[in-house]
Design a protein around this motif. Sequence first.
Motif, mmCIF file in Angstrom:
data_model
loop_
_atom_site.group_PDB
_atom_site.id
_atom_site.type_symbol
_atom_site.label_atom_id
_atom_site.label_comp_id
_atom_site.label_asym_id
_atom_site.label_seq_id
_atom_site.Cartn_x
_atom_site.Cartn_y
_atom_site.Cartn_z
ATOM 1 N N SER A 202 76.861 58.138 19.694
ATOM 2 C CA SER A 202 76.402 58.707 20.871
ATOM 3 C C SER A 202 76.089 60.249 20.909
ATOM 4 C CB SER A 202 77.412 58.632 22.242
ATOM 5 O OG SER A 202 77.234 59.220 23.098
ATOM 6 N N PRO A 203 74.828 60.669 21.490
ATOM 7 C CA PRO A 203 74.594 61.845 21.098
ATOM 8 C C PRO A 203 75.264 62.985 22.061
ATOM 9 C CG PRO A 203 72.971 61.090 22.581
ATOM 10 C CD PRO A 203 73.809 59.939 22.183
ATOM 11 N N VAL A 204 76.074 62.611 22.962
ATOM 12 C CA VAL A 204 76.925 63.519 23.819
ATOM 13 C C VAL A 204 77.744 64.426 23.124
ATOM 14 C CG1 VAL A 204 76.527 62.141 25.677
ATOM 15 C CG2 VAL A 204 78.862 62.035 24.538
ATOM 16 N N HIS A 205 78.157 65.616 23.689
ATOM 17 C CA HIS A 205 79.141 66.717 23.051
ATOM 18 C C HIS A 205 80.532 66.109 22.980
ATOM 19 C CE1 HIS A 205 81.479 70.121 22.596
ATOM 20 N NE2 HIS A 205 80.392 70.804 22.370
ATOM 21 N N GLN A 206 81.234 66.421 21.830
ATOM 22 C CA GLN A 206 82.508 65.757 21.495
ATOM 23 C C GLN A 206 83.464 66.123 22.800
ATOM 24 O OE1 GLN A 206 83.148 64.095 18.728
ATOM 25 N NE2 GLN A 206 85.072 63.565 19.662
ATOM 26 N N ASN A 207 83.297 67.239 23.524
ATOM 27 C CA ASN A 207 84.108 67.331 24.772
ATOM 28 C C ASN A 207 83.999 66.232 25.568
ATOM 29 O OD1 ASN A 207 84.549 69.809 23.654
ATOM 30 N ND2 ASN A 207 83.692 71.025 25.107
ATOM 31 N N TRP A 208 83.055 65.650 25.979
ATOM 32 C CA TRP A 208 82.861 64.592 27.009
ATOM 33 C C TRP A 208 83.701 63.362 26.207
ATOM 34 C CZ3 TRP A 208 77.792 62.302 29.200
ATOM 35 C CH2 TRP A 208 78.018 61.281 30.145
ATOM 36 N N LYS A 209 83.367 63.101 25.030
ATOM 37 C CA LYS A 209 84.089 61.941 24.220
ATOM 38 C C LYS A 209 85.538 62.088 24.435
ATOM 39 C CE LYS A 209 80.138 61.347 21.087
ATOM 40 N NZ LYS A 209 79.798 60.973 19.901
ATOM 41 N N ASP A 210 85.944 63.376 23.967
ATOM 42 C CA ASP A 210 87.442 63.602 24.070
ATOM 43 C C ASP A 210 88.105 63.442 25.382
ATOM 44 O OD1 ASP A 210 87.335 64.210 21.491
ATOM 45 O OD2 ASP A 210 87.357 66.498 21.910
ATOM 46 N N ALA A 211 87.242 63.782 26.486
ATOM 47 C CA ALA A 211 87.691 63.445 27.866
ATOM 48 C C ALA A 211 87.708 61.995 28.247
ATOM 49 C CB ALA A 211 86.682 64.357 28.842
ATOM 50 N N ILE A 212 86.798 61.278 27.794
ATOM 51 C CA ILE A 212 87.092 59.973 27.949
ATOM 52 C C ILE A 212 88.226 59.445 27.327
ATOM 53 C CG2 ILE A 212 85.716 57.596 27.460
ATOM 54 C CD1 ILE A 212 83.069 59.114 27.700
ATOM 55 N N ILE A 258 72.432 69.130 33.657
ATOM 56 C CA ILE A 258 73.020 68.019 33.370
ATOM 57 C C ILE A 258 73.233 68.024 31.603
ATOM 58 C CG2 ILE A 258 71.116 66.643 32.942
ATOM 59 C CD1 ILE A 258 74.615 65.124 34.020
ATOM 60 N N ARG A 259 72.192 68.844 31.027
ATOM 61 C CA ARG A 259 72.171 68.641 29.670
ATOM 62 C C ARG A 259 73.237 69.745 29.123
ATOM 63 N NH1 ARG A 259 65.810 68.984 28.926
ATOM 64 N NH2 ARG A 259 65.768 69.813 31.140
ATOM 65 N N ASP A 260 73.717 70.760 29.895
ATOM 66 C CA ASP A 260 74.716 71.611 29.492
ATOM 67 C C ASP A 260 76.036 70.843 29.416
ATOM 68 O OD1 ASP A 260 72.792 73.908 29.417
ATOM 69 O OD2 ASP A 260 73.462 74.584 31.281
ATOM 70 N N LEU A 261 75.899 69.867 30.258
ATOM 71 C CA LEU A 261 77.460 68.997 30.096
ATOM 72 C C LEU A 261 77.321 68.058 29.127
ATOM 73 C CD1 LEU A 261 79.220 67.436 33.102
ATOM 74 C CD2 LEU A 261 78.831 66.193 31.087
ATOM 75 N N TYR A 262 76.051 67.133 29.070
ATOM 76 C CA TYR A 262 76.012 65.989 28.112
ATOM 77 C C TYR A 262 75.939 66.702 26.627
ATOM 78 C CZ TYR A 262 74.566 62.755 31.616
ATOM 79 O OH TYR A 262 74.615 61.652 32.658
ATOM 80 N N PHE A 263 75.340 67.751 26.397
ATOM 81 C CA PHE A 263 75.084 68.175 24.999
ATOM 82 C C PHE A 263 75.571 69.691 24.700
ATOM 83 C CE2 PHE A 263 71.263 65.614 26.443
ATOM 84 C CZ PHE A 263 71.772 64.430 26.069
ATOM 85 N N GLY A 264 76.092 70.203 25.575
ATOM 86 C CA GLY A 264 76.560 71.471 25.446
ATOM 87 C C GLY A 264 78.076 71.388 25.722
ATOM 88 N N GLY A 265 78.683 70.348 26.232
ATOM 89 C CA GLY A 265 80.165 70.252 26.350
ATOM 90 C C GLY A 265 80.687 70.958 27.245
ATOM 91 N N ASP A 266 80.066 71.623 28.386
ATOM 92 C CA ASP A 266 80.607 72.270 29.604
ATOM 93 C C ASP A 266 80.855 71.106 30.605
ATOM 94 O OD1 ASP A 266 81.356 73.658 31.724
ATOM 95 O OD2 ASP A 266 79.750 75.007 31.761
ATOM 96 N N LEU A 267 82.178 70.590 30.707
ATOM 97 C CA LEU A 267 82.343 69.484 31.731
ATOM 98 C C LEU A 267 82.265 70.028 33.156
ATOM 99 C CD1 LEU A 267 84.990 67.768 29.799
ATOM 100 C CD2 LEU A 267 82.431 67.380 29.847
ATOM 101 N N GLU A 268 82.245 71.291 33.246
ATOM 102 C CA GLU A 268 82.047 71.848 34.727
ATOM 103 C C GLU A 268 80.711 72.274 35.298
ATOM 104 O OE1 GLU A 268 84.553 71.334 36.746
ATOM 105 O OE2 GLU A 268 86.050 70.988 35.218
ATOM 106 N N ALA A 269 79.721 71.907 34.132
ATOM 107 C CA ALA A 269 78.214 72.335 34.570
ATOM 108 C C ALA A 269 77.665 71.356 35.519
ATOM 109 C CB ALA A 269 77.289 72.561 33.285
ATOM 110 N N SER A 270 78.196 70.208 35.422
ATOM 111 C CA SER A 270 77.425 68.955 36.194
ATOM 112 C C SER A 270 78.524 67.944 36.398
ATOM 113 C CB SER A 270 76.049 68.567 35.441
ATOM 114 O OG SER A 270 75.438 67.592 36.087
ATOM 115 N N ILE A 271 77.986 66.684 36.530
ATOM 116 C CA ILE A 271 78.793 65.625 36.744
ATOM 117 C C ILE A 271 78.875 64.616 35.623
ATOM 118 C CG2 ILE A 271 79.066 63.883 38.686
ATOM 119 C CD1 ILE A 271 77.853 65.498 40.767
ATOM 120 N N ALA A 272 79.514 64.461 35.066
ATOM 121 C CA ALA A 272 79.706 63.321 33.874
ATOM 122 C C ALA A 272 79.912 62.057 34.652
ATOM 123 C CB ALA A 272 81.213 63.814 33.009
#
Length: 310
Positions: A202-212, A258-272
């Motif tokens: 998955s191309p998303v940032h590791q922060n989102w994967k870790d949150a899941i 949304i791209r700041d969250l998906y690919f930048g890893g800022d989980l507060e930038a948008s909605i995951a």
Amino acid sequence: MNNRITAMLGVEHPIVQAPMGWIARAQLASAVSNAGGMGIIETSSGQLEEVREEIRKMRTLTEKPFGVNIAQAFVRDPDIVPFVVDQGVKFVTTSAGDPNKYCEPLKKAGLTVFHVVPTLDGALKAIAAGVDGLVVEGGEGGGFKNPRDVALMVLLPLIRSKVDVPIIAAGGMVCGRTMAAAFALGAEGVQMGTRMVSAAESPVHQNWKDAIVGAKETDTVFLNRHGPGPALRALRTAKTEEIDRNPIGDVRPEFARIRDLYFGGDLEASIALTGQVAGRIDAVKPVAQIIGEVMDEFHEQMAVLCRTYA
């Protein structure tokens, strides 16, 4: 496995990757197709030139079948059907809109068309429009949802009791046990979203994967039930908890970054956008391992049930 889904889609395993906007592109979709499932390329980002390039990449990364999704609520190009047809794919899912809008021209072009439905009424409307099959989506899944959400355990057998077309089950699908349950309820395939978001490819940032991976089964929220705009299920963060407590009306502006969250890893930038099944995912794994483990466990569970109750 040989059933109507594998026969119609030309795949080894009846496992479809969900068409997540910005995420469902060549890197992830090719891994799914190469593992014997059905990789899907999204168009909901609206970036059709980027999508065209992603489809070109797909043809260099896999010789296996793959499909395209048309999320109707996000279509900006009136020529979306010719665009999809010109890509040479044979399978398309349509979603987030009236199945009558695109079904006929897609089928006339020789494509197999499945429509995503969150209700029985929606399923019957899609059947009347002439679709080849349905993706039946429960409210526990991540992403944009019907505001009157219905759990897959209720929705899937209800729709199966009224229609005879092949059904792909979506919402809570993560392992062989959930796949076996879906088949018992009337599905012939499953669609995985959150499980694929957390996959190694998955191309998303590791922060989102870790949150899941770190999420509990209660760590999603259902937002915007009363509109305007779409309702949705998302990961529980400070931002989404605040929106849950104090609804802001139209949540669509919250997706500007949304791209700041998906690919930048800022989980507060948008909605995951994340499903409840995040509470069952405990590791990031390669797609091939995920699909292999799902199929092995599916066959094991079916055999256990047959031995125990036959």
